[in-house]
Design an enzyme around this catalytic site. Structure first.
Site, short mmCIF file in Angstrom:
data_model
loop_
_atom_site.label_atom_id
_atom_site.label_comp_id
_atom_site.label_asym_id
_atom_site.label_seq_id
_atom_site.Cartn_x
_atom_site.Cartn_y
_atom_site.Cartn_z
N HIS A 184 -5.78 4.71 6.02
CA HIS A 184 -4.98 5.48 5.06
C HIS A 184 -3.54 5.68 5.54
O HIS A 184 -2.90 6.65 5.14
CB HIS A 184 -5.64 6.84 4.75
CG HIS A 184 -6.92 6.71 3.99
ND1 HIS A 184 -6.99 6.32 2.68
CD2 HIS A 184 -8.21 6.90 4.40
CE1 HIS A 184 -8.24 6.28 2.28
NE2 HIS A 184 -9.02 6.63 3.32
N ASP A 230 -3.03 -0.30 6.15
CA ASP A 230 -3.85 -0.68 4.99
C ASP A 230 -3.33 -1.96 4.34
O ASP A 230 -4.13 -2.79 3.86
CB ASP A 230 -3.87 0.45 3.97
CG ASP A 230 -4.73 1.63 4.42
OD1 ASP A 230 -5.17 1.61 5.58
OD2 ASP A 230 -4.92 2.57 3.63
N GLU A 248 0.98 5.64 0.16
CA GLU A 248 0.33 6.93 0.34
C GLU A 248 1.10 7.93 -0.53
O GLU A 248 2.34 7.86 -0.63
CB GLU A 248 0.35 7.37 1.80
CG GLU A 248 -0.34 6.40 2.75
CD GLU A 248 -1.79 6.14 2.41
OE1 GLU A 248 -2.44 7.05 1.83
OE2 GLU A 248 -2.28 5.04 2.70
N ASP A 263 0.86 -1.18 0.00
CA ASP A 263 0.00 0.00 0.00
C ASP A 263 0.89 1.24 0.00
O ASP A 263 1.92 1.28 0.69
CB ASP A 263 -0.93 0.03 1.21
CG ASP A 263 -1.92 1.20 1.11
OD1 ASP A 263 -2.93 1.03 0.39
OD2 ASP A 263 -1.66 2.24 1.73
#
Length: 592
Positions: free
Chosen positions: A194, A199, A52, A50
């Site tokens: 998030h 995540d 960001e 994951d």
């Protein structure tokens, strides 16, 4: 400030239900190497990732955090988490969404330091499968970063849990397929918020829950995930278990019906992988889908070589005539083109040809239509008579010429307009072409095609093109097969990629036997054993009579492969060679 962190947690196992344990792992590969196919999911290493970022596009945004979990067989092998200095300000909307501020990343390592460490952890170039929720987003950012750094993106198999969820989670269960929605549905051990590692951990749990639903319908191996999100009927996908136990080796497979009848025969270089492929969305033939729905078992015949498997398939189809195989109804009755045996010979399409006349006929053709088109091509180029009557050497009293004679396209031997000596020269031009020396025919037809095209008579030009195509195809097949089917015995060998030798014994164009001499084995001894045990094939009475034409063409293709060596040849009447000025040097015109 948080720096790059790699935590190995080999003792931690994920909670899986019984169905998921049978198919633990993950992966919806979009790129599969042959070595990856047929791998049980519990044996595959998956890296659940994951990211960001500062925005939604890798061309105008940067990565701010990477989180990843490496799992295999339900066990966490390691975790990777780090903030990343994006080299740009984080938009306030992103900070509100992720909680990552500019102050948090100011001292974090840049992507140039983080990416090599992540790639080493992930092992994507060593067989790991990349997994993410909305995988194109995460993979796109990482691929873009590697390209900017002049690194090589390893192009791993990719699994998108969003696509899997769309396949198995209905609207009644969840209003959408967002990670938070699925995490609530499956009661994951971590709530997504998030942040990259949280995540990623939630995605692992979601993934295993999805696989738990897919396992009962046959998604148990890595290649199954390649099409798990495609609309394959559950009852058909479940039948992929019919492939269990098949070897990773060349051979012939048979789909068996409910009454024990053979429904379909096929060949494969890898029996296990080929049979399993039938139960995925890669199989789109409606007729084969119908066959799969009624099949109850798969039988197989392992073969020493791929060539043996291909030949066995042809012979089994001819013997069994399975209802779902498409094949020529009379493969042993292929048409030939020859001159009749009379005072003024004419061209004729025949279904059987004595072996002694192979050098006086063209073929065999794939169909009567193709043979007829080749006949018409010769008639266009050479003024051979076209009437069907058997003409006497001396014209009959009162005989009248046909319209072709009046147009100058026939010498009219029927009325004495052309004597036997003059007509013999015409017939010699046809015999020259029947011996595959077709230069004069090709020249004449190409000039005719150019003239018709110049007059914008395109349909007529296309007709002449198709006739030329049929003639050249028949001539090329004749010059390829004549030496092969008239040679009493050919012993050939080809070095195998895995070491050792593949040996083939051919008699009159028929595969009489094949064997493999493994690495370290004396191939001469294997060759002698093959010669003694191979099928005895007497010289046939008819042209190409020892084997179906398709089989002889398979053998010819194998003999023409790079690296094949002729060990011993018992020469026949026709030299085992391809003529330098043969039809093969002419480019086949494209058909419309």
């Amino acid at each position: 400030m948080q720096r790059s962190l790699l935590e190995v947690a080999p003792g931690r196992r994920l909670a899986l239900d019984d169905a998921t344990r049978a198919a633990s792992g993950t992966g919806t590969p979009v790129q599969l190497g042959l070595d990856d196919l047929g791998t049980a999911l519990h044996e595959v290493t998956f890296v659940v990732v994951d990211l960001e970022t500062t925005g939604g596009s890798p061309t105008g945004s940067e990565i701010t955090e990477i989180g990843a979990v490496k799992v295999r067989g339900g066990e966490v092998l390691g975790e990777f988490q780090t903030l990343v200095n994006p080299g740009m300000a984080i938009p306030p909307t992103i900070t509100v969404l992720t909680g990552i501020t500019n102050a948090m990343v100011i001292q974090a390592p840049p992507i140039t330091e983080v990416l090599p460490a992540f790639l080493e952890f992930a092992g994507l170039d060593r067989g790991s499968v990349f997994v993410a929720h909305n995988a194109p987003f995460d993979a796109g950012f990482l691929r873009h970063a590697t390209e900017r750094m002049d690194l090589v993106w390893p192009r791993p198999p990719i699994v998108d849990t969003v696509k899997l969820a769309r396949r198995v989670v209905t609207k009644d269960e969840a209003p959408n397929h967002k990670l938070g929605t699925l995490a609530a549905l499956f009661s994951t051990s971590v709530t997504p918020d998030h942040r990259a590692l949280h995540d990623a951990r939630a995605t692992v749990d979601v993934l295993h829950a999805l696989l738990g639903r897919l396992a009962p319908v046959g998604v148990t191996h890595l290649e199954d995930l390649a099409t798990a999100s495609d609309p394959v009927p559950h009852q058909r996908r479940r039948k992929s278990a019919l492939a269990d136990g098949l070897p990773h080796a060349p051979g012939v497979y048979q789909f068996i019906g409910p009454g024990g009848e053979v429904l379909y025969v096929g060949t494969a270089t890898d029996l296990y992988r080929r049979v399993r492929s039938y139960f995925t969305a890669a199989e789109k033939r409606a007729r084969i889908g119908e066959m799969l729905d009624i099949a109850t078992a798969v039988r197989h015949i392992p073969c020493a070589t791929v060539l043996e498997a291909q030949v066995r398939e042809l012979r089994l189809i001819a013997d069994l005539d399975p209802p779902y195989n498409r094949r020529s109804r009379r493969p042993d009755r292929r048409p030939w083109l020859r001159l009749t045996d009379e005072a003024y010979p004419r061209l004729s399409v025949v279904r059987s040809l004595p072996a002694s006349l192979m050098d006086q006929a063209l073929g065999p053709f794939t169909s009567t239509r193709a043979a007829t088109e080749a006949l018409e091509a010769l008639q266009e180029a050479v003024a051979v008579r076209r009437c069907n009557a058997r003409l006497p050497l001396v014209p009959r009293t009162g005989a009248s010429a046909c319209a072709l004679a009046e147009m100058g396209r026939c010498g009219a031997p029927c009325t004495g307009g052309q004597d036997a000596h003059a007509y013999a020269r015409v017939a010699d031009g046809v015999r020259q072409a029947l011996r595959t020396d077709v230069d004069h025919v090709v020249t004449a037809l190409r000039e005719k095609i150019r003239a018709l095209s110049a007059q914008q008579r395109y349909e007529e030009a296309a007709t002449q093109r198709d006739r030329l195509h049929a003639l050249l195809a028949g001539a090329r097949r004749a010059e390829r097969l004549r030496p092969l089917v008239t040679t009493p015995e050919i012993l050939a060998a080809r070095r195998r990629d895995a070491g050792g030798w593949e040996l083939v014994l051919v008699r009159h164009g028929r595969l009489a036997g094949t064997a493999v001499a493994p690495r370290g084995t004396d191939p001469v001894l294997v060759a002698e054993s093959l010669r003694v045990s191979a099928e005895a094939v007497p010289a046939p009475d008819t042209a190409c009579g020892a084997a179906p034409v398709e089989e002889s063409e398979l053998v010819a293709t194998w003999l023409e492969r790079p690296g094949v060596r002729l060990v011993e040849v018992v020469q026949g009447e026709v030299p085992l060679a391809c003529p330098v000025r043969g039809a093969a040097r002419h480019h086949l015109p494209a058909r419309g």
